[in-house]
Design a protein around this motif. Structure first.
Motif, PDB file in Angstrom:
ATOM      1  N   ASN A  31       0.872  -1.160   0.000  1.00 53.18           N
ATOM      2  CA  ASN A  31       0.000   0.000   0.000  1.00 53.18           C
ATOM      3  C   ASN A  31       0.916   1.218   0.000  1.00 53.18           C
ATOM      4  OD1 ASN A  31      -2.363  -1.620   0.344  1.00 53.18           O
ATOM      5  ND2 ASN A  31      -1.899  -1.743   2.530  1.00 53.18           N
ATOM      6  N   GLY A  33       1.498   5.734  -0.563  1.00 56.91           N
ATOM      7  CA  GLY A  33       0.858   7.036  -0.493  1.00 56.91           C
ATOM      8  C   GLY A  33       1.853   8.172  -0.521  1.00 56.91           C
ATOM      9  N   SER A  48      -3.440   8.242  -0.511  1.00 56.25           N
ATOM     10  CA  SER A  48      -2.889   6.899  -0.426  1.00 56.25           C
ATOM     11  C   SER A  48      -3.744   5.948  -1.250  1.00 56.25           C
ATOM     12  CB  SER A  48      -2.813   6.436   1.034  1.00 56.25           C
ATOM     13  OG  SER A  48      -4.080   6.525   1.657  1.00 56.25           O
ATOM     14  N   THR A  49      -3.158   4.796  -1.551  1.00 56.33           N
ATOM     15  CA  THR A  49      -3.852   3.813  -2.361  1.00 56.33           C
ATOM     16  C   THR A  49      -3.426   2.408  -1.959  1.00 56.33           C
ATOM     17  OG1 THR A  49      -4.306   3.100  -4.646  1.00 56.33           O
ATOM     18  CG2 THR A  49      -2.090   3.924  -4.186  1.00 56.33           C
ATOM     19  N   THR A  50      -4.330   1.464  -2.117  1.00 56.04           N
ATOM     20  CA  THR A  50      -4.009   0.088  -1.801  1.00 56.04           C
ATOM     21  C   THR A  50      -3.180  -0.555  -2.912  1.00 56.04           C
ATOM     22  OG1 THR A  50      -6.169  -0.509  -2.727  1.00 56.04           O
ATOM     23  CG2 THR A  50      -6.028  -0.268  -0.336  1.00 56.04           C
ATOM     24  N   GLY A  53      -4.840  -0.641  -6.109  1.00 54.22           N
ATOM     25  CA  GLY A  53      -5.333   0.652  -6.577  1.00 54.22           C
ATOM     26  C   GLY A  53      -6.840   0.781  -6.455  1.00 54.22           C
ATOM     27  N   THR A  56      -8.686   4.317  -2.562  1.00 52.33           N
ATOM     28  CA  THR A  56      -7.872   5.512  -2.431  1.00 52.33           C
ATOM     29  C   THR A  56      -8.414   6.354  -1.281  1.00 52.33           C
ATOM     30  OG1 THR A  56      -9.208   6.703  -4.050  1.00 52.33           O
ATOM     31  CG2 THR A  56      -7.206   5.632  -4.867  1.00 52.33           C
ATOM     32  N   TYR A  58      -7.969  10.471   0.418  1.00 54.41           N
ATOM     33  CA  TYR A  58      -7.419  11.814   0.207  1.00 54.41           C
ATOM     34  C   TYR A  58      -7.680  12.690   1.427  1.00 54.41           C
ATOM     35  CZ  TYR A  58      -7.184  10.649  -4.766  1.00 54.41           C
ATOM     36  OH  TYR A  58      -6.889  10.064  -5.971  1.00 54.41           O
ATOM     37  N   THR A  67      -4.827  13.647  -7.587  1.00 57.40           N
ATOM     38  CA  THR A  67      -5.216  12.284  -7.924  1.00 57.40           C
ATOM     39  C   THR A  67      -4.019  11.363  -7.744  1.00 57.40           C
ATOM     40  OG1 THR A  67      -6.822  13.060  -9.565  1.00 57.40           O
ATOM     41  CG2 THR A  67      -6.138  10.755  -9.694  1.00 57.40           C
ATOM     42  N   SER A  69      -2.448   7.580  -8.328  1.00 60.57           N
ATOM     43  CA  SER A  69      -2.626   6.420  -9.186  1.00 60.57           C
ATOM     44  C   SER A  69      -1.364   5.571  -9.111  1.00 60.57           C
ATOM     45  CB  SER A  69      -2.905   6.845 -10.633  1.00 60.57           C
ATOM     46  OG  SER A  69      -1.817   7.590 -11.156  1.00 60.57           O
ATOM     47  N   ARG A  70      -1.460   4.356  -9.617  1.00 57.83           N
ATOM     48  CA  ARG A  70      -0.286   3.496  -9.598  1.00 57.83           C
ATOM     49  C   ARG A  70      -0.257   2.618 -10.841  1.00 57.83           C
ATOM     50  NH1 ARG A  70      -0.258   0.458  -4.200  1.00 57.83           N
ATOM     51  NH2 ARG A  70       1.599  -0.544  -5.098  1.00 57.83           N
ATOM     52  N   TRP A 100      -3.218  -0.744   6.287  1.00 56.82           N
ATOM     53  CA  TRP A 100      -4.213   0.147   5.694  1.00 56.82           C
ATOM     54  C   TRP A 100      -5.174   0.576   6.800  1.00 56.82           C
ATOM     55  CZ3 TRP A 100      -4.498   2.835   1.393  1.00 56.82           C
ATOM     56  CH2 TRP A 100      -5.706   3.481   1.089  1.00 56.82           C
TER      57      TRP A 100
END
Length: 119
Positions: A31, A33, A48-50, A53, A56, A58, A67, A69-70, A100
């Motif tokens: 994960n 961020g 952050s994002t898992t 993806g 998310t 914010y 935004t 993204s991954r 998370w």
């Protein structure tokens, strides 16, 4: 731990855009961020994002403008900054976590990349 290498910081005018990148040098997935720290202020989580993806998160101050993204094929996450404001000025840090929300425990930090928003 994983090595995180950020890039893309720099100067941008108010209302402008910038994209930050962070490459994770690892075969594992995390994960991930972005945090930021302005002079005289505490470090704060921005987005952050898992691993997939699919989730998310914010900070309220950046919703609708940033935004995350991954691209797992490139082991890279991105932070697209739009409608930049002077209060976005900070050093931005990439972070990796097996938890998370990621703020519960950060396993690795990047070295930071500065962003300056000027009028």
């Amino acid at each position: 731990q994983v090595q995180l290498v950020e890039s893309g910081g720099g100067s941008v005018q108010v209302g402008g855009s910038l994209r930050l990148s962070c490459v994770a040098v690892s075969r594992s997935r995390y994960n991930m961020g972005w945090f930021r720290q302005a002079p005289g202020k505490e470090r704060e989580e921005v987005a952050s994002t898992t691993i997939s993806g699919g989730l998310t998160s914010y900070a309220d101050s950046v919703k609708g403008r940033f935004t995350i993204s991954r691209d797992n094929a490139k082991n890279t996450i991105y932070l697209q900054i739009n409608s930049a404001k002077p209060e976005d000025t900070a050093v931005y840090y990439c972070a990796a976590s097996n938890s998370w929300p990621i703020r519960n425990r950060i396993d690795s930090w990047g070295q930071g990349t500065p962003v300056t928003v000027s009028s």
